[in-house]
Scaffold this motif. Sequence first.
Motif, PDB file in Angstrom:
ATOM      1  N   GLY A  79      77.023 -25.279  14.550  1.00  0.00           N
ATOM      2  CA  GLY A  79      76.485 -24.683  13.334  1.00  0.00           C
ATOM      3  C   GLY A  79      75.276 -23.799  13.568  1.00  0.00           C
ATOM      4  O   GLY A  79      74.916 -22.999  12.706  1.00  0.00           O
ATOM      5  N   SER A  80      74.635 -23.914  14.737  1.00  0.00           N
ATOM      6  CA  SER A  80      73.463 -23.082  15.046  1.00  0.00           C
ATOM      7  C   SER A  80      73.905 -21.674  15.416  1.00  0.00           C
ATOM      8  O   SER A  80      74.898 -21.491  16.116  1.00  0.00           O
ATOM      9  N   TYR A  81      73.134 -20.693  14.962  1.00  0.00           N
ATOM     10  CA  TYR A  81      73.413 -19.314  15.369  1.00  0.00           C
ATOM     11  C   TYR A  81      72.110 -18.597  15.659  1.00  0.00           C
ATOM     12  O   TYR A  81      71.030 -19.036  15.262  1.00  0.00           O
ATOM     13  N   ILE A  82      72.238 -17.501  16.380  1.00  0.00           N
ATOM     14  CA  ILE A  82      71.082 -16.666  16.718  1.00  0.00           C
ATOM     15  C   ILE A  82      71.559 -15.219  16.773  1.00  0.00           C
ATOM     16  O   ILE A  82      72.700 -14.943  17.161  1.00  0.00           O
ATOM     17  N   ASN A  83      70.699 -14.319  16.355  1.00  0.00           N
ATOM     18  CA  ASN A  83      70.974 -12.893  16.462  1.00  0.00           C
ATOM     19  C   ASN A  83      70.037 -12.318  17.514  1.00  0.00           C
ATOM     20  O   ASN A  83      68.819 -12.449  17.410  1.00  0.00           O
ATOM     21  N   LEU A  84      70.610 -11.721  18.533  1.00  0.00           N
ATOM     22  CA  LEU A  84      69.847 -11.162  19.645  1.00  0.00           C
ATOM     23  C   LEU A  84      69.915  -9.639  19.593  1.00  0.00           C
ATOM     24  O   LEU A  84      71.013  -9.071  19.689  1.00  0.00           O
ATOM     25  N   PRO A  85      68.787  -8.973  19.441  1.00  0.00           N
ATOM     26  CA  PRO A  85      68.810  -7.510  19.467  1.00  0.00           C
ATOM     27  C   PRO A  85      69.266  -7.001  20.832  1.00  0.00           C
ATOM     28  O   PRO A  85      69.199  -7.725  21.828  1.00  0.00           O
ATOM     29  N   ALA A  86      69.700  -5.762  20.861  1.00  0.00           N
ATOM     30  CA  ALA A  86      70.054  -5.143  22.143  1.00  0.00           C
ATOM     31  C   ALA A  86      68.858  -5.247  23.083  1.00  0.00           C
ATOM     32  O   ALA A  86      67.703  -5.129  22.664  1.00  0.00           O
ATOM     33  N   HIS A  87      69.132  -5.522  24.329  1.00  0.00           N
ATOM     34  CA  HIS A  87      68.139  -5.628  25.408  1.00  0.00           C
ATOM     35  C   HIS A  87      67.172  -6.807  25.255  1.00  0.00           C
ATOM     36  O   HIS A  87      66.147  -6.835  25.942  1.00  0.00           O
ATOM     37  N   ALA A  88      67.498  -7.767  24.391  1.00  0.00           N
ATOM     38  CA  ALA A  88      66.718  -9.013  24.340  1.00  0.00           C
ATOM     39  C   ALA A  88      67.184  -9.854  25.530  1.00  0.00           C
ATOM     40  O   ALA A  88      68.277 -10.422  25.511  1.00  0.00           O
ATOM     41  N   ARG A  89      66.391  -9.884  26.558  1.00  0.00           N
ATOM     42  CA  ARG A  89      66.793 -10.592  27.787  1.00  0.00           C
ATOM     43  C   ARG A  89      66.856 -12.089  27.514  1.00  0.00           C
ATOM     44  O   ARG A  89      65.904 -12.668  26.992  1.00  0.00           O
ATOM     45  N   HIS A  90      68.014 -12.665  27.852  1.00  0.00           N
ATOM     46  CA  HIS A  90      68.254 -14.079  27.566  1.00  0.00           C
ATOM     47  C   HIS A  90      69.171 -14.669  28.620  1.00  0.00           C
ATOM     48  O   HIS A  90      69.827 -13.942  29.366  1.00  0.00           O
ATOM     49  N   ARG A  91      69.211 -16.001  28.653  1.00  0.00           N
ATOM     50  CA  ARG A  91      70.075 -16.692  29.597  1.00  0.00           C
ATOM     51  C   ARG A  91      70.494 -18.019  28.996  1.00  0.00           C
ATOM     52  O   ARG A  91      69.808 -18.566  28.135  1.00  0.00           O
ATOM     53  N   VAL A  92      71.627 -18.525  29.463  1.00  0.00           N
ATOM     54  CA  VAL A  92      72.087 -19.847  29.069  1.00  0.00           C
ATOM     55  C   VAL A  92      71.515 -20.826  30.083  1.00  0.00           C
ATOM     56  O   VAL A  92      71.829 -20.752  31.268  1.00  0.00           O
ATOM     57  N   GLU A  93      70.649 -21.716  29.620  1.00  0.00           N
ATOM     58  CA  GLU A  93      70.009 -22.692  30.503  1.00  0.00           C
ATOM     59  C   GLU A  93      70.907 -23.897  30.755  1.00  0.00           C
ATOM     60  O   GLU A  93      70.854 -24.484  31.828  1.00  0.00           O
ATOM     61  N   TRP A  94      71.714 -24.283  29.740  1.00  0.00           N
ATOM     62  CA  TRP A  94      72.490 -25.521  29.845  1.00  0.00           C
ATOM     63  C   TRP A  94      73.569 -25.535  28.774  1.00  0.00           C
ATOM     64  O   TRP A  94      73.356 -25.044  27.659  1.00  0.00           O
TER      65      TRP A  94
END
Length: 110
Positions: A79-94
């Motif tokens: 049910g959780s969501y997030i909106n990431l702008p273009a070039h928002a540096r991110h990674r999946v930790e787990w």
Amino acid sequence: MMTAIGDLLTTSPAVLPEELVDDLLRGQSFRVERIVSRGHASPDDFWYDQDEAEWVLVVQGEARLRLETDAEPIELKAGSYINLPAHARHRVEWTHPDVDTIWLAIFYTV
């Protein structure tokens, strides 16, 4: 455009050495993907840096996502969501190692 019917909760293979990515829908300025993770995470020191914005929803499972600008990871559950702008540096930790984490990701340009 063709009619398409599917199931986001479709069972994944018993062995999932890499994330499973299904392209569900594409348009001129967007694409929709179903991603299945089972204990997967981004490689050490790797950051996604995408030209497109990304809206992502955890349909099932759990994950931790880290934004390069944040000291602490973001806990995501069904049910959780997030909106990431273009070039928002991110990674999946787990992602949960015993339960499939199913993501619905919409990549788009503005």
